[in-house]
Design an enzyme around this catalytic site. Structure first.
Site, short mmCIF file in Angstrom:
data_model
loop_
_atom_site.label_atom_id
_atom_site.label_comp_id
_atom_site.label_asym_id
_atom_site.label_seq_id
_atom_site.Cartn_x
_atom_site.Cartn_y
_atom_site.Cartn_z
N CYS A 9 -0.01 -10.48 1.85
CA CYS A 9 -0.51 -11.77 2.36
C CYS A 9 0.50 -12.91 2.24
O CYS A 9 0.80 -13.58 3.24
CB CYS A 9 -1.81 -12.16 1.67
SG CYS A 9 -2.95 -10.80 1.37
N ARG A 38 0.89 -2.07 -7.95
CA ARG A 38 -0.10 -2.76 -8.79
C ARG A 38 -0.20 -2.02 -10.12
O ARG A 38 -0.32 -0.79 -10.14
CB ARG A 38 -1.47 -2.80 -8.09
CG ARG A 38 -1.45 -3.65 -6.82
CD ARG A 38 -2.78 -3.73 -6.14
NE ARG A 38 -2.65 -4.41 -4.85
CZ ARG A 38 -3.61 -4.52 -3.96
NH1 ARG A 38 -4.82 -3.99 -4.21
NH2 ARG A 38 -3.42 -5.14 -2.81
N GLN A 56 -0.19 0.34 2.60
CA GLN A 56 -1.41 0.02 3.35
C GLN A 56 -1.05 -0.21 4.82
O GLN A 56 0.06 -0.66 5.13
CB GLN A 56 -2.06 -1.27 2.84
CG GLN A 56 -2.82 -1.13 1.55
CD GLN A 56 -3.47 -2.46 1.18
OE1 GLN A 56 -2.86 -3.51 1.27
NE2 GLN A 56 -4.72 -2.41 0.77
N ASP A 58 -1.60 -2.68 6.61
CA ASP A 58 -2.05 -4.05 6.36
C ASP A 58 -1.65 -4.95 7.53
O ASP A 58 -0.54 -4.86 8.04
CB ASP A 58 -1.38 -4.54 5.08
CG ASP A 58 -2.16 -5.64 4.41
OD1 ASP A 58 -3.27 -5.93 4.86
OD2 ASP A 58 -1.65 -6.20 3.42
N HIS A 60 -2.29 -9.18 9.19
CA HIS A 60 -2.89 -10.51 9.12
C HIS A 60 -2.86 -11.12 10.51
O HIS A 60 -1.82 -11.16 11.15
CB HIS A 60 -2.15 -11.38 8.10
CG HIS A 60 -2.31 -10.88 6.71
ND1 HIS A 60 -1.43 -9.97 6.16
CD2 HIS A 60 -3.26 -11.12 5.77
CE1 HIS A 60 -1.85 -9.67 4.93
NE2 HIS A 60 -2.94 -10.35 4.67
N LYS A 139 -16.37 -11.06 3.99
CA LYS A 139 -15.65 -9.88 4.48
C LYS A 139 -16.64 -8.81 4.94
O LYS A 139 -17.81 -8.81 4.57
CB LYS A 139 -14.75 -9.30 3.38
CG LYS A 139 -15.49 -8.90 2.11
CD LYS A 139 -14.54 -8.32 1.07
CE LYS A 139 -15.28 -7.91 -0.19
NZ LYS A 139 -14.45 -7.16 -1.13
N HIS A 185 -7.63 -11.01 7.39
CA HIS A 185 -6.96 -9.91 6.70
C HIS A 185 -7.62 -8.61 7.17
O HIS A 185 -8.85 -8.52 7.18
CB HIS A 185 -7.15 -9.99 5.18
CG HIS A 185 -6.72 -11.28 4.56
ND1 HIS A 185 -5.61 -11.38 3.74
CD2 HIS A 185 -7.25 -12.54 4.62
CE1 HIS A 185 -5.50 -12.62 3.32
NE2 HIS A 185 -6.47 -13.35 3.84
#
Length: 268
Positions: A9, A38, A56, A58, A60, A139, A185
């Site tokens: 992000c 992580r 991921q 991922d 945005h 979400k 997201h």
């Protein structure tokens, strides 16, 4: 200065902020499959489903408020198409504002109504999870159902009005004044490692032909067929199949049993 990235992000916010943006640039979609880290506690690490290093799918999506509905509906269609390709059922959950949150209630009302409207427009059933949203926005989460009807949390679509404000993101609107974009997201597979773990469980190791790492294995019975087996495997590969020869000096029954246990789709 180098650092391990726990999420994509912030870097995507900086990419957006890197130049002046216009409403004509929106929606702007930034996708990233970079490596994330992580420091999960040792007690929760589990096979492929909970790891410390992962990737991921991922993305945005930087959008105007008017674009929220169409973009979320397109994402819901993407979720349907992707999970049906793997033969996976799924359930949608709409998570609303938690007690501890950023932003005023008017923004939360708008965000929740946007997600609820997209789900209803897509004709998708969902479970309401009151107070289970992220601190920055509501979400939609998706639980995937495997062949044994076990639930695995995978896809997520999250609305975020707060991070663009905190990163000072703006675009020039049609009225020639500055506006703050809304960020969506989204991850459809979630973690690739986790999704592969789910697929192994779902198919019990017997992947469909299109997905199997090795689609066909060509075995020789004696050394006399070795060259022919090699050339046949090469012809399969030229035809676009993931093929490999097995020329080991073993009995054919041994080879067949071994590849059957590996659940390879085709044995020649």
């Amino acid at each position: 200065t180098m650092g391990l990235k726990p999420m994509n992000c912030p870097s995507h916010m900086l990419v957006f902020r890197n130049q002046r943006r216009s409403y004509r640039d929106l929606p702007l979609r930034i996708h990233d499959q970079g490596v994330l880290h992580r420091n999960e506690l040792r007690g929760v690490l589990s096979g492929l489903t909970r790891v410390r290093q992962f990737c991921q799918d991922d993305a945005h999506l930087f959008v105007t408020e008017a674009q929220i509905g169409p973009e979320v509906q397109a994402l819901l269609q993407l979720v349907k198409e992707l999970y049906s390709a793997f033969g996976l059922g799924f359930r949608a959950k709409l998570s609303t504002r938690p007690a501890s949150r950023l932003g005023d209630d008017a923004l939360w009302d708008q965000a929740e109504d946007g997600l609820r409207g997209a789900l209803e427009a897509a004709g998708m059933d969902y479970v309401l999870k009151e107070g289970d949203g992220a601190f920055y926005g509501p979400k939609i989460d998706f639980d995937v159902l495997d062949a044994l009807d076990r639930e695995w949390q995978c896809a997520t679509i999250q609305l975020d009005f707060q991070m663009p404000i905190r990163f000072g993101l703006t675009y020039v609107g049609a009225d020639n004044t500055e506006h703050v974009p809304v960020v969506i997201h989204r991850a459809i597979f979630g973690s690739f490692e986790r999704f592969i773990g789910i697929l192994i469980e779902h198919y019990a190791g017997a992947f469909p032909v299109w997905l199997a790492p090795v689609q066909v294995v060509v075995m020789n019975i004696t050394g006399a067929q070795a060259d022919y087996a090699q050339s046949l495997a090469a012809r399969f590969r030229q035809a676009g199949l993931r093929a490999q020869p097995d020329l080991r000096n073993e009995k054919i029954a041994y080879k067949i049993r071994e590849h059957s246990l590996q659940k390879l789709p085709y044995q020649v």
